[in-house]
Design a protein around this motif. Structure first.
Motif, mmCIF file in Angstrom:
data_model
loop_
_atom_site.group_PDB
_atom_site.id
_atom_site.type_symbol
_atom_site.label_atom_id
_atom_site.label_comp_id
_atom_site.label_asym_id
_atom_site.label_seq_id
_atom_site.Cartn_x
_atom_site.Cartn_y
_atom_site.Cartn_z
ATOM 1 N N GLU A 162 0.824 -1.195 0.000
ATOM 2 C CA GLU A 162 0.000 0.000 0.000
ATOM 3 C C GLU A 162 0.867 1.258 0.000
ATOM 4 O OE1 GLU A 162 -3.997 1.401 2.294
ATOM 5 O OE2 GLU A 162 -2.341 0.753 3.569
ATOM 6 N N ILE A 163 1.921 1.255 0.801
ATOM 7 C CA ILE A 163 2.819 2.416 0.844
ATOM 8 C C ILE A 163 3.522 2.588 -0.494
ATOM 9 C CG2 ILE A 163 4.853 3.399 1.956
ATOM 10 C CD1 ILE A 163 4.015 1.935 4.531
ATOM 11 N N ALA A 164 3.933 1.466 -1.131
ATOM 12 C CA ALA A 164 4.598 1.540 -2.433
ATOM 13 C C ALA A 164 3.680 2.179 -3.474
ATOM 14 C CB ALA A 164 5.023 0.150 -2.885
ATOM 15 N N GLN A 165 2.405 1.776 -3.487
ATOM 16 C CA GLN A 165 1.437 2.362 -4.403
ATOM 17 C C GLN A 165 1.283 3.866 -4.150
ATOM 18 O OE1 GLN A 165 -0.853 0.920 -6.888
ATOM 19 N NE2 GLN A 165 0.807 -0.574 -6.905
ATOM 20 N N TRP A 166 1.179 4.214 -2.897
ATOM 21 C CA TRP A 166 1.031 5.625 -2.529
ATOM 22 C C TRP A 166 2.258 6.430 -2.945
ATOM 23 C CZ3 TRP A 166 3.934 8.256 1.269
ATOM 24 C CH2 TRP A 166 3.488 9.557 1.550
ATOM 25 N N MET A 167 3.472 5.861 -2.708
ATOM 26 C CA MET A 167 4.698 6.563 -3.107
ATOM 27 C C MET A 167 4.699 6.840 -4.608
ATOM 28 S SD MET A 167 7.644 4.534 -0.928
ATOM 29 C CE MET A 167 8.045 4.954 0.774
ATOM 30 N N ALA A 168 4.362 5.819 -5.377
ATOM 31 C CA ALA A 168 4.327 6.007 -6.827
ATOM 32 C C ALA A 168 3.263 7.041 -7.206
ATOM 33 C CB ALA A 168 4.050 4.680 -7.516
ATOM 34 N N GLY A 169 2.150 7.014 -6.494
ATOM 35 C CA GLY A 169 1.078 7.960 -6.771
ATOM 36 C C GLY A 169 1.419 9.395 -6.434
ATOM 37 N N GLN A 170 2.451 9.594 -5.602
ATOM 38 C CA GLN A 170 2.900 10.954 -5.266
ATOM 39 C C GLN A 170 3.821 11.530 -6.330
ATOM 40 O OE1 GLN A 170 1.506 12.323 -2.301
ATOM 41 N NE2 GLN A 170 0.434 10.407 -2.720
ATOM 42 N N GLY A 171 4.060 10.737 -7.391
ATOM 43 C CA GLY A 171 4.924 11.211 -8.467
ATOM 44 C C GLY A 171 6.368 10.788 -8.330
ATOM 45 N N LEU A 172 6.675 9.942 -7.350
ATOM 46 C CA LEU A 172 8.048 9.471 -7.198
ATOM 47 C C LEU A 172 8.366 8.479 -8.314
ATOM 48 C CD1 LEU A 172 8.201 8.929 -3.328
ATOM 49 C CD2 LEU A 172 9.289 10.744 -4.647
ATOM 50 N N ALA A 173 9.392 8.763 -9.093
ATOM 51 C CA ALA A 173 9.788 7.922 -10.210
ATOM 52 C C ALA A 173 10.892 6.963 -9.784
ATOM 53 C CB ALA A 173 10.268 8.791 -11.368
ATOM 54 N N ALA A 174 11.085 5.916 -10.565
ATOM 55 C CA ALA A 174 12.154 4.964 -10.285
ATOM 56 C C ALA A 174 13.490 5.697 -10.167
ATOM 57 C CB ALA A 174 12.228 3.917 -11.392
ATOM 58 N N GLY A 175 14.234 5.384 -9.109
ATOM 59 C CA GLY A 175 15.521 6.036 -8.882
ATOM 60 C C GLY A 175 15.461 7.247 -7.978
ATOM 61 N N ASP A 176 14.250 7.713 -7.642
ATOM 62 C CA ASP A 176 14.125 8.800 -6.668
ATOM 63 C C ASP A 176 14.447 8.277 -5.271
ATOM 64 O OD1 ASP A 176 13.431 10.598 -8.595
ATOM 65 O OD2 ASP A 176 11.283 10.597 -8.169
ATOM 66 N N THR A 177 14.551 9.198 -4.320
ATOM 67 C CA THR A 177 15.005 8.841 -2.969
ATOM 68 C C THR A 177 14.006 9.285 -1.917
ATOM 69 O OG1 THR A 177 17.317 9.040 -3.657
ATOM 70 C CG2 THR A 177 16.882 9.116 -1.295
ATOM 71 N N VAL A 178 13.779 8.412 -0.941
ATOM 72 C CA VAL A 178 13.019 8.758 0.262
ATOM 73 C C VAL A 178 13.904 8.486 1.472
ATOM 74 C CG1 VAL A 178 10.784 8.273 -0.801
ATOM 75 C CG2 VAL A 178 11.979 6.455 0.448
ATOM 76 N N ALA A 179 13.568 9.077 2.607
ATOM 77 C CA ALA A 179 14.375 8.931 3.814
ATOM 78 C C ALA A 179 13.506 8.519 4.988
ATOM 79 C CB ALA A 179 15.102 10.234 4.134
ATOM 80 N N VAL A 180 14.132 7.821 5.932
ATOM 81 C CA VAL A 180 13.452 7.329 7.132
ATOM 82 C C VAL A 180 14.288 7.721 8.339
ATOM 83 C CG1 VAL A 180 12.638 5.294 8.373
ATOM 84 C CG2 VAL A 180 12.451 5.384 5.874
ATOM 85 N N LEU A 181 13.656 8.340 9.328
ATOM 86 C CA LEU A 181 14.332 8.740 10.565
ATOM 87 C C LEU A 181 13.444 8.345 11.735
ATOM 88 C CD1 LEU A 181 16.626 10.327 12.063
ATOM 89 C CD2 LEU A 181 15.176 12.356 11.832
ATOM 90 N N MET A 182 13.740 7.208 12.340
ATOM 91 C CA MET A 182 12.945 6.784 13.490
ATOM 92 C C MET A 182 13.659 5.680 14.251
ATOM 93 S SD MET A 182 9.813 4.764 11.559
ATOM 94 C CE MET A 182 9.575 6.074 10.369
ATOM 95 N N GLU A 183 13.206 5.491 15.479
ATOM 96 C CA GLU A 183 13.750 4.445 16.329
ATOM 97 C C GLU A 183 13.352 3.076 15.783
ATOM 98 O OE1 GLU A 183 9.716 5.642 18.056
ATOM 99 O OE2 GLU A 183 11.351 6.533 16.880
ATOM 100 N N ASN A 184 13.957 2.000 16.292
ATOM 101 C CA ASN A 184 13.632 0.658 15.817
ATOM 102 C C ASN A 184 12.147 0.367 15.983
ATOM 103 O OD1 ASN A 184 16.271 0.188 15.151
ATOM 104 N ND2 ASN A 184 16.529 -1.607 16.458
ATOM 105 N N ARG A 185 11.471 0.141 14.878
ATOM 106 C CA ARG A 185 10.047 -0.145 14.901
ATOM 107 C C ARG A 185 9.656 -0.750 13.554
ATOM 108 N NH1 ARG A 185 7.136 5.299 16.312
ATOM 109 N NH2 ARG A 185 5.310 4.254 15.426
#
Length: 522
Positions: A37-60
């Protein structure tokens, strides 16, 4: 490749992830559904192959959901250390070109300087606190579901992968970028994964304990690979020695991974505690990230038996050596033979050296990589033959077993965490009392090494405990806790070549015999 989503569809009720602290468990089906579901949403936000996202959080669990989603969507994902300050986080986000960043309530404040506009929280967002600048991921997903009933076809995209940061001696952290695997690897086995699975003995019955932060390369990659192979993962918020033994017993852990500091803490437990748990399921204890003292490893072998597996590698993935317990008993101190790539020891003139001769450790025959936005550093790591190095020195014996003579010249390894002197020096040098500063690692019984600052003061300033504390407290305020020197010594001059280049090795050798010199800053 062996795909988590494929086996999760076949066995959706199987437990894929357990949070060791709370006992909360997540099925493969739920993890697969959420990440898709998150992958679909990411693609739907206009993120193209090779773009970058970041994650900043404690172990979860959300870290693994987002990493799996980024892979499906063909994106690079940067998992950032929670110990970094807001300016340090902002630098990585800007350097990586991240289009989106995902945080938790615990880490939201570290995004205050972030250049990324699209910020999402995995926790409920307090509408009364708009200053947080975070949107609710849950609400965004809900809105996406309502407006987009038809899925986006992601099958033609390459597979996404991690883009992890490993600092260099030039100061700023550097992203390690590899090409994205072609779409064909969505359907066929990945040779690198199969080699890892075979060498480490991971399979569908594996229960893997990861007590380390997931922003480190090995814990993150091993957790994802365990899931890909059909196994189950147990993660904890932080390392606790006795809790780790209890988790091995409770969840029948088969595989685990440690850094030497953790192994030392386990050995420091009282005898009755160490032998008070059933560890019979535990068949493979992997360790790496820093040299393990021979005495510590021998004591673990005496306690756990010959289940220790040590490897030498790095985030760059330019080669791997591996050694099992039986081999290590015959060659104490070795980090093994090449299991991925071909090992070479190279002299200063570029010539390959003979067994027993010390030189730089190189590997050939592995996938290329590059340091993001730093072609000069990439050229330093890869020679004209295409051989790549982590920068360490060592030698091999007649049978090809590697012995490291030293680590990367300037690197400080503290509790398995890489600390880089130049970054610390740049911060301390801003203090008005500092004329020159050098930072080196000195021995520390528990963590292996700790950073020590050596300072030449400007005229009009006197060496004292108060001055030492002021330099680190004021100039080092922007450094995360682990990077702040634990000791500071004042000297009249630093050892340098006539060219002005700092002789860090000379300085380190001087301090190795006097680790308690200077002022304590604890």
């Amino acid at each position: 490749m062996h795909d988590f989503h494929r086996w999760a569809d076949a066995r959706p009720d199987r437990i894929a992830l357990t949070m060791g602290d709370s006992g909360e468990q997540h099925t493969a089906g739920a993890l697969a559904r959420r990440s898709r579901e998150i992958a679909q949403w990411m693609a739907g936000q206009g993120l193209a192959a090779g773009d970058t996202v970041a994650v900043l959080m404690e172990n979860r669990v959300e870290i693994l959901e987002l990493v799996l989603a980024a892979r499906l969507a063909g994106l690079y994902v940067v998992v950032i250390s929670t110990h970094l300050t807001a300016p340090e986080v902002a630098y990585i986000l800007g350097d990586s070109g991240a289009s989106q960043v995902f945080a938790s309530a615990a880490t939201a404040a570290q995004l205050q300087d972030a250049p990324v506009q699209r910020r999402h929280s995995v926790d409920p967002v307090d509408a009364a606190d708009p200053a947080a600048g975070l949107a609710s991921l849950a609400e965004a997903l809900s809105a996406w579901r309502a407006q987009n009933p038809e899925p986006i076809d992601l099958s033609s995209r390459p597979l996404g992968r991690d883009l992890l940061y490993s600092s260099g001696t030039t100061g700023r952290p550097k992203g390690i970028r590899k090409a994205l695997p072609a779409p064909v690897y969505r359907e066929q086995p990945d040779p690198e994964f199969l080699s890892w699975q075979r060498n480490m003995g991971f399979d569908a019955d594996t229960v893997y304990l990861s007590p380390a932060p997931l922003y480190h390369a090995a814990p993150l990659r091993y957790c994802v690979r365990t899931l890909d192979g059909g196994g189950s993962v147990v993660i904890t918020a932080r390392f606790d020695a006795q809790q780790s033994l209890a988790l091995i017993e409770r969840y029948r852990i088969t595989h685990s991974q440690w850094v030497p500091t953790m192994l030392g803490r386990l050995l420091q437990l009282p005898e009755e505690v160490r032998h008070g748990y059933d560890l019979s399921s535990h068949r493979c204890a992997i360790h790496a990230a820093a040299p393990c003292p021979v005495a510590v490893k021998q004591a673990l072998l005496d306690w756990w038996g010959d289940i220790l597996l040590e490897y030498y590698a790095g985030s760059e993935g330019c080669g791997i050596t591996l050694i099992n317990s039986a081999e290590w008993r015959q060659r104490p101190g070795s980090v093994g033979r090449a299991s991925h790539g071909r090992l070479h020891i190279v002299g200063e003139d570029g010539r390959e050296l003979l067994p027993g001769e010390i030189g730089r450790v190189f590997f050939s025959g592995v996938a290329p990589f590059a340091y993001l936005n730093d072609p000069a550093k990439t050229r330093e790591a890869i020679d004209e033959r295409g051989w790549a190095t982590y920068g360490d020195l060592g030698h091999v014996d007649e049978e090809g077993y590697l012995f490291l003579s030293d680590r990367r010249a300037d690197l400080i390894l503290s509790g398995g965490v890489n600390l880089y002197p130049q970054e610390i020096e740049n911060a301390l040098a801003t203090h008005p009392a500092v004329r020159e500063v050098a930072v080196v690692g000195v021995p520390e019984p528990d963590f292996g090494e700790q950073p020590m600052a050596v300072v030449v003061l400007r005229q009009g300033h006197s060496p004292s405990a108060e001055t030492a504390r002021a330099i680190v407290a004021e100039a080092g305020a922007g450094l995360s806790r682990l990077k702040r020197p634990q000791r500071l010594q004042f000297v009249d001059e630093l050892p340098r070549l006539p060219t002005g280049k700092l002789l860090r090795r000379v300085l380190k050798d001087r301090l190795r015999d006097q680790p308690l010199a200077g002022f304590s800053l604890r």
